[in-house]
Design a protein around this motif. Structure first.
Motif, PDB file in Angstrom:
ATOM      1  N   ILE A 142       0.836  -1.199   0.000  1.00  0.00           N
ATOM      2  CA  ILE A 142       0.000   0.000   0.000  1.00  0.00           C
ATOM      3  C   ILE A 142       0.871   1.248   0.000  1.00  0.00           C
ATOM      4  CG2 ILE A 142      -1.662   1.339   1.360  1.00  0.00           C
ATOM      5  CD1 ILE A 142      -2.804  -1.412   2.273  1.00  0.00           C
ATOM      6  N   LEU A 143       1.917   1.247   0.823  1.00  0.00           N
ATOM      7  CA  LEU A 143       2.819   2.390   0.882  1.00  0.00           C
ATOM      8  C   LEU A 143       3.523   2.585  -0.456  1.00  0.00           C
ATOM      9  CD1 LEU A 143       4.200   4.628   2.468  1.00  0.00           C
ATOM     10  CD2 LEU A 143       5.833   2.928   3.298  1.00  0.00           C
ATOM     11  N   ALA A 144       4.006   1.503  -1.049  1.00  0.00           N
ATOM     12  CA  ALA A 144       4.681   1.597  -2.342  1.00  0.00           C
ATOM     13  C   ALA A 144       3.730   2.136  -3.406  1.00  0.00           C
ATOM     14  CB  ALA A 144       5.221   0.235  -2.753  1.00  0.00           C
ATOM     15  N   ALA A 145       2.494   1.669  -3.389  1.00  0.00           N
ATOM     16  CA  ALA A 145       1.505   2.155  -4.362  1.00  0.00           C
ATOM     17  C   ALA A 145       1.226   3.638  -4.162  1.00  0.00           C
ATOM     18  CB  ALA A 145       0.218   1.356  -4.247  1.00  0.00           C
ATOM     19  N   ALA A 146       1.097   4.062  -2.922  1.00  0.00           N
ATOM     20  CA  ALA A 146       0.835   5.472  -2.625  1.00  0.00           C
ATOM     21  C   ALA A 146       1.995   6.354  -3.081  1.00  0.00           C
ATOM     22  CB  ALA A 146       0.575   5.668  -1.141  1.00  0.00           C
ATOM     23  N   ILE A 147       3.215   5.906  -2.828  1.00  0.00           N
ATOM     24  CA  ILE A 147       4.387   6.675  -3.248  1.00  0.00           C
ATOM     25  C   ILE A 147       4.447   6.743  -4.769  1.00  0.00           C
ATOM     26  CG2 ILE A 147       6.913   6.634  -3.342  1.00  0.00           C
ATOM     27  CD1 ILE A 147       6.842   5.609  -0.452  1.00  0.00           C
ATOM     28  N   THR A 148       4.194   5.612  -5.419  1.00  0.00           N
ATOM     29  CA  THR A 148       4.227   5.573  -6.880  1.00  0.00           C
ATOM     30  C   THR A 148       3.201   6.514  -7.479  1.00  0.00           C
ATOM     31  OG1 THR A 148       4.984   3.292  -6.838  1.00  0.00           O
ATOM     32  CG2 THR A 148       4.014   4.076  -8.893  1.00  0.00           C
ATOM     33  N   ILE A 149       1.980   6.482  -6.969  1.00  0.00           N
ATOM     34  CA  ILE A 149       0.920   7.358  -7.478  1.00  0.00           C
ATOM     35  C   ILE A 149       1.291   8.822  -7.258  1.00  0.00           C
ATOM     36  CG2 ILE A 149      -1.475   8.092  -7.110  1.00  0.00           C
ATOM     37  CD1 ILE A 149      -2.048   5.061  -6.517  1.00  0.00           C
ATOM     38  N   GLY A 150       1.778   9.129  -6.067  1.00  0.00           N
ATOM     39  CA  GLY A 150       2.165  10.504  -5.768  1.00  0.00           C
ATOM     40  C   GLY A 150       3.305  10.991  -6.636  1.00  0.00           C
ATOM     41  N   LEU A 151       4.323  10.152  -6.812  1.00  0.00           N
ATOM     42  CA  LEU A 151       5.450  10.552  -7.640  1.00  0.00           C
ATOM     43  C   LEU A 151       5.071  10.610  -9.110  1.00  0.00           C
ATOM     44  CD1 LEU A 151       8.362   8.659  -5.907  1.00  0.00           C
ATOM     45  CD2 LEU A 151       7.992  11.119  -5.962  1.00  0.00           C
ATOM     46  N   ALA A 152       4.249   9.688  -9.571  1.00  0.00           N
ATOM     47  CA  ALA A 152       3.824   9.706 -10.967  1.00  0.00           C
ATOM     48  C   ALA A 152       2.997  10.949 -11.259  1.00  0.00           C
ATOM     49  CB  ALA A 152       3.029   8.449 -11.302  1.00  0.00           C
ATOM     50  N   ALA A 153       2.117  11.318 -10.340  1.00  0.00           N
ATOM     51  CA  ALA A 153       1.302  12.518 -10.529  1.00  0.00           C
ATOM     52  C   ALA A 153       2.180  13.754 -10.556  1.00  0.00           C
ATOM     53  CB  ALA A 153       0.265  12.630  -9.417  1.00  0.00           C
ATOM     54  N   SER A 154       3.166  13.809  -9.656  1.00  0.00           N
ATOM     55  CA  SER A 154       4.040  14.974  -9.646  1.00  0.00           C
ATOM     56  C   SER A 154       4.963  14.982 -10.851  1.00  0.00           C
ATOM     57  CB  SER A 154       4.839  15.039  -8.348  1.00  0.00           C
ATOM     58  OG  SER A 154       5.777  13.986  -8.280  1.00  0.00           O
ATOM     59  N   ALA A 155       5.343  13.795 -11.347  1.00  0.00           N
ATOM     60  CA  ALA A 155       6.223  13.734 -12.513  1.00  0.00           C
ATOM     61  C   ALA A 155       5.518  14.251 -13.757  1.00  0.00           C
ATOM     62  CB  ALA A 155       6.694  12.299 -12.740  1.00  0.00           C
ATOM     63  N   ASN A 156       4.212  14.045 -13.846  1.00  0.00           N
ATOM     64  CA  ASN A 156       3.468  14.519 -15.005  1.00  0.00           C
ATOM     65  C   ASN A 156       3.401  16.036 -15.064  1.00  0.00           C
ATOM     66  OD1 ASN A 156       2.959  11.955 -15.899  1.00  0.00           O
ATOM     67  ND2 ASN A 156       1.010  11.785 -14.836  1.00  0.00           N
ATOM     68  N   THR A 157       3.475  16.687 -13.921  1.00  0.00           N
ATOM     69  CA  THR A 157       3.405  18.141 -13.883  1.00  0.00           C
ATOM     70  C   THR A 157       4.703  18.747 -13.345  1.00  0.00           C
ATOM     71  OG1 THR A 157       2.433  18.080 -11.671  1.00  0.00           O
ATOM     72  CG2 THR A 157       0.910  18.086 -13.528  1.00  0.00           C
ATOM     73  N   ALA A 158       5.740  17.936 -13.303  1.00  0.00           N
ATOM     74  CA  ALA A 158       6.987  18.356 -12.654  1.00  0.00           C
ATOM     75  C   ALA A 158       7.700  19.429 -13.458  1.00  0.00           C
ATOM     76  CB  ALA A 158       7.906  17.163 -12.475  1.00  0.00           C
ATOM     77  N   SER A 159       8.202  20.393 -12.734  1.00  0.00           N
ATOM     78  CA  SER A 159       9.102  21.372 -13.323  1.00  0.00           C
ATOM     79  C   SER A 159      10.516  20.889 -13.044  1.00  0.00           C
ATOM     80  CB  SER A 159       8.876  22.739 -12.670  1.00  0.00           C
ATOM     81  OG  SER A 159       9.266  22.699 -11.315  1.00  0.00           O
ATOM     82  N   ALA A 160      11.496  21.598 -13.566  1.00  0.00           N
ATOM     83  CA  ALA A 160      12.890  21.234 -13.301  1.00  0.00           C
ATOM     84  C   ALA A 160      13.171  21.279 -11.802  1.00  0.00           C
ATOM     85  CB  ALA A 160      13.824  22.165 -14.057  1.00  0.00           C
ATOM     86  N   MET A 161      12.516  22.202 -11.089  1.00  0.00           N
ATOM     87  CA  MET A 161      12.734  22.312  -9.655  1.00  0.00           C
ATOM     88  C   MET A 161      12.247  21.059  -8.939  1.00  0.00           C
ATOM     89  SD  MET A 161      13.959  23.789  -7.135  1.00  0.00           S
ATOM     90  CE  MET A 161      14.077  25.477  -6.698  1.00  0.00           C
ATOM     91  N   ASN A 162      11.082  20.529  -9.317  1.00  0.00           N
ATOM     92  CA  ASN A 162      10.577  19.315  -8.686  1.00  0.00           C
ATOM     93  C   ASN A 162      11.502  18.139  -8.953  1.00  0.00           C
ATOM     94  OD1 ASN A 162       8.376  20.616  -7.630  1.00  0.00           O
ATOM     95  ND2 ASN A 162       6.986  19.984  -9.249  1.00  0.00           N
ATOM     96  N   GLN A 163      12.036  18.048 -10.160  1.00  0.00           N
ATOM     97  CA  GLN A 163      12.960  16.985 -10.492  1.00  0.00           C
ATOM     98  C   GLN A 163      14.244  17.143  -9.682  1.00  0.00           C
ATOM     99  OE1 GLN A 163      14.520  16.548 -14.599  1.00  0.00           O
ATOM    100  NE2 GLN A 163      13.317  14.660 -14.545  1.00  0.00           N
ATOM    101  N   SER A 164      14.686  18.365  -9.516  1.00  0.00           N
ATOM    102  CA  SER A 164      15.867  18.640  -8.709  1.00  0.00           C
ATOM    103  C   SER A 164      15.632  18.251  -7.253  1.00  0.00           C
ATOM    104  CB  SER A 164      16.232  20.121  -8.821  1.00  0.00           C
ATOM    105  OG  SER A 164      17.367  20.406  -8.041  1.00  0.00           O
ATOM    106  N   ASP A 165      14.446  18.564  -6.743  1.00  0.00           N
ATOM    107  CA  ASP A 165      14.097  18.181  -5.376  1.00  0.00           C
ATOM    108  C   ASP A 165      14.075  16.662  -5.225  1.00  0.00           C
ATOM    109  OD1 ASP A 165      13.843  20.861  -4.705  1.00  0.00           O
ATOM    110  OD2 ASP A 165      11.640  20.846  -4.752  1.00  0.00           O
ATOM    111  N   ALA A 166      13.534  15.977  -6.222  1.00  0.00           N
ATOM    112  CA  ALA A 166      13.485  14.510  -6.182  1.00  0.00           C
ATOM    113  C   ALA A 166      14.891  13.927  -6.180  1.00  0.00           C
ATOM    114  CB  ALA A 166      12.679  13.979  -7.364  1.00  0.00           C
ATOM    115  N   LEU A 167      15.789  14.482  -6.983  1.00  0.00           N
ATOM    116  CA  LEU A 167      17.174  14.008  -7.004  1.00  0.00           C
ATOM    117  C   LEU A 167      17.858  14.253  -5.668  1.00  0.00           C
ATOM    118  CD1 LEU A 167      18.192  15.128 -10.586  1.00  0.00           C
ATOM    119  CD2 LEU A 167      18.106  12.772  -9.737  1.00  0.00           C
ATOM    120  N   GLU A 168      17.572  15.395  -5.055  1.00  0.00           N
ATOM    121  CA  GLU A 168      18.138  15.690  -3.733  1.00  0.00           C
ATOM    122  C   GLU A 168      17.637  14.683  -2.700  1.00  0.00           C
ATOM    123  OE1 GLU A 168      18.161  19.205  -0.361  1.00  0.00           O
ATOM    124  OE2 GLU A 168      17.548  19.708  -2.393  1.00  0.00           O
TER     125      GLU A 168
END
Length: 109
Positions: A5-31
């Motif tokens: 359930i946790l893995a699914a929630a993280i995947t959904i959250g990250l996938a949703a943010s990846a679809n609308t991600a700016s370079a800053m969000n990608q930078s935050d994810a890398l950090e």
């Protein structure tokens, strides 16, 4: 079950943010990914590799993209260097470990 359930929630959250991600969000994810990886050695935390892999794949498409030679490796290396400098002192290490444990707890067993 909880881990799925946790893995699914993280995947959904990250996938949703990846679809609308700016370079800053990608930078935050890398950090955050660099912080999780460093926390294993610096803080002694046990990283849940399954959840880390899901997060990387859902955000960047491939684990190889954040590995040495990958597309995002230069930024990962920069983040790791910054973390190393931050954790050179006991107070810096304590601060880093507290932040990672608090903010990124889903990535640790």
């Amino acid at each position: 079950m909880k881990r799925s359930i946790l893995a699914a929630a993280i995947t959904i959250g990250l996938a949703a943010s990846a679809n609308t991600a700016s370079a800053m969000n990608q930078s935050d994810a890398l950090e955050n990914i660099a912080s999780v990886m460093a926390a294993q050695e610096v803080c002694g935390f046990t990283v849940n590799q399954d959840i880390l892999q899901i997060a990387v794949q859902s955000t960047f498409g491939s684990v190889d993209s954040v590995a040495p030679g990958g597309e995002h490796w230069p930024e990962m290396r920069t983040n790791m260097s910054r973390i190393q400098m931050l954790t050179d002192t006991e107070s810096g290490r304590a601060s880093f470990c507290a932040r990672v444990r608090s903010d990124l707890s889903a990535f640790f067993d």
